[in-house]
Scaffold this motif. Structure first.
Motif, PDB file in Angstrom:
ATOM      1  N   UNK A 164      31.562  38.750   7.001  1.00 15.97           N
ATOM      2  CA  UNK A 164      30.859  37.998   5.959  1.00 15.97           C
ATOM      3  C   UNK A 164      29.347  38.159   6.013  1.00 15.97           C
ATOM      4  N   UNK A 165      28.865  39.003   6.896  1.00 12.51           N
ATOM      5  CA  UNK A 165      27.436  39.291   7.014  1.00 12.51           C
ATOM      6  C   UNK A 165      27.234  40.769   6.690  1.00 12.51           C
ATOM      7  N   UNK A 166      26.420  41.065   5.702  1.00 11.27           N
ATOM      8  CA  UNK A 166      26.308  42.457   5.240  1.00 11.27           C
ATOM      9  C   UNK A 166      25.887  43.428   6.355  1.00 11.27           C
ATOM     10  N   UNK A 167      24.936  43.052   7.186  1.00 13.53           N
ATOM     11  CA  UNK A 167      24.491  43.988   8.229  1.00 13.53           C
ATOM     12  C   UNK A 167      25.548  44.156   9.324  1.00 13.53           C
ATOM     13  N   UNK A 168      26.223  43.076   9.690  1.00 15.05           N
ATOM     14  CA  UNK A 168      27.271  43.176  10.710  1.00 15.05           C
ATOM     15  C   UNK A 168      28.488  43.930  10.154  1.00 15.05           C
ATOM     16  N   UNK A 169      28.800  43.671   8.904  1.00 19.06           N
ATOM     17  CA  UNK A 169      29.904  44.371   8.243  1.00 19.06           C
ATOM     18  C   UNK A 169      29.630  45.875   8.197  1.00 19.06           C
ATOM     19  N   UNK A 170      28.396  46.234   7.892  1.00 20.68           N
ATOM     20  CA  UNK A 170      28.010  47.649   7.853  1.00 20.68           C
ATOM     21  C   UNK A 170      28.238  48.301   9.217  1.00 20.68           C
ATOM     22  N   UNK A 171      27.860  47.624  10.282  1.00 19.71           N
ATOM     23  CA  UNK A 171      28.101  48.162  11.625  1.00 19.71           C
ATOM     24  C   UNK A 171      29.599  48.290  11.912  1.00 19.71           C
ATOM     25  N   UNK A 172      30.336  47.244  11.594  1.00 22.04           N
ATOM     26  CA  UNK A 172      31.762  47.212  11.892  1.00 22.04           C
ATOM     27  C   UNK A 172      32.527  48.293  11.133  1.00 22.04           C
ATOM     28  N   UNK A 173      32.110  48.573   9.918  1.00 25.79           N
ATOM     29  CA  UNK A 173      32.820  49.549   9.089  1.00 25.79           C
ATOM     30  C   UNK A 173      32.148  50.927   9.049  1.00 25.79           C
ATOM     31  N   UNK A 174      31.148  51.139   9.874  1.00 26.17           N
ATOM     32  CA  UNK A 174      30.428  52.411   9.846  1.00 26.17           C
ATOM     33  C   UNK A 174      31.360  53.598  10.089  1.00 26.17           C
ATOM     34  N   UNK A 175      31.245  54.594   9.226  1.00 17.66           N
ATOM     35  CA  UNK A 175      32.057  55.809   9.408  1.00 17.66           C
ATOM     36  C   UNK A 175      31.548  56.643  10.582  1.00 17.66           C
ATOM     37  N   UNK A 176      30.351  56.346  11.062  1.00 17.34           N
ATOM     38  CA  UNK A 176      29.809  57.070  12.220  1.00 17.34           C
ATOM     39  C   UNK A 176      30.405  56.591  13.540  1.00 17.34           C
ATOM     40  N   UNK A 177      30.864  55.353  13.570  1.00 24.35           N
ATOM     41  CA  UNK A 177      31.391  54.776  14.810  1.00 24.35           C
ATOM     42  C   UNK A 177      32.705  55.444  15.213  1.00 24.35           C
ATOM     43  N   UNK A 178      32.798  55.831  16.457  1.00 21.17           N
ATOM     44  CA  UNK A 178      34.015  56.434  17.018  1.00 21.17           C
ATOM     45  C   UNK A 178      34.520  55.639  18.227  1.00 21.17           C
TER      46      UNK A 178
END
Length: 160
Positions: A124-138
């Motif tokens: 529910x937080x745009x910046x945290x959501x961006x991190x959680x759903x980042x396509x760069x994260x492996x």
């Protein structure tokens, strides 16, 4: 559970006529077990969100996990609440990308419920959501530490 087991072991040893010292588990053993369960549940719910949004699952990384756990303990011990530089993880784990989500939560809930609430707050937080759903994260690491007043400090680090 552990104190009863220790008493039974000591009683069994005393009936054998031997004197043996048996180390008791750490006083916070149940808190550590709870923290491990929270961390595993956060990993599970993070990957559920990632799959629901068309992203690949992230795997736990022992290096990234050490940084998340260390930072959660640091936040707990200082009582402060702030992000550290992503460069720390990039350098320490030899990665090219890192991001971080942190949460502070007072709860008497089960590990599963606590994890669902925290992942829900991040979504529910745009910046945290961006991190959680980042396509760069492996890869991902999670740390959870409970303060003496019952507040949980949770750190989620992503890297690739």
């Amino acid at each position: 559970m552990y104190p009863r087991l220790i008493v039974l072991i000591i009683m069994a040893l005393s009936t054998l006529g031997t004197t043996t010292l048996v180390a008791a588990p750490a006083a916070n053993a149940s808190s550590a077990t709870f923290a491990n369960q929270v961390e595993a549940a956060i990993h599970k719910y993070t990957n559920a969100q990632r799959r629901a949004h068309g992203r690949r699952a992230v795997v736990r990384s022992s290096c990234v996990d050490r940084y998340a756990e260390g930072w959660a303990k640091h936040l707990r011990s200082t009582g402060r609440f702030y992000h550290r530089s992503w460069r720390t993880i990039v350098r320490g784990c030899h990665k090219s990308y890192a991001s971080e989500n942190i949460a502070r939560y007072s709860a008497g809930a089960s590990p599963d419920k606590l994890a669902r609430k925290i992942v829900g707050m991040w979504m529910n937080s745009s910046s945290h959501r961006r991190n959680l759903l980042s396509s760069r994260a492996r890869t991902m690491g999670v740390g959870a530490a409970k303060s003496s007043n019952g507040r949980w400090f949770v750190v989620q680090n992503f890297a690739s």
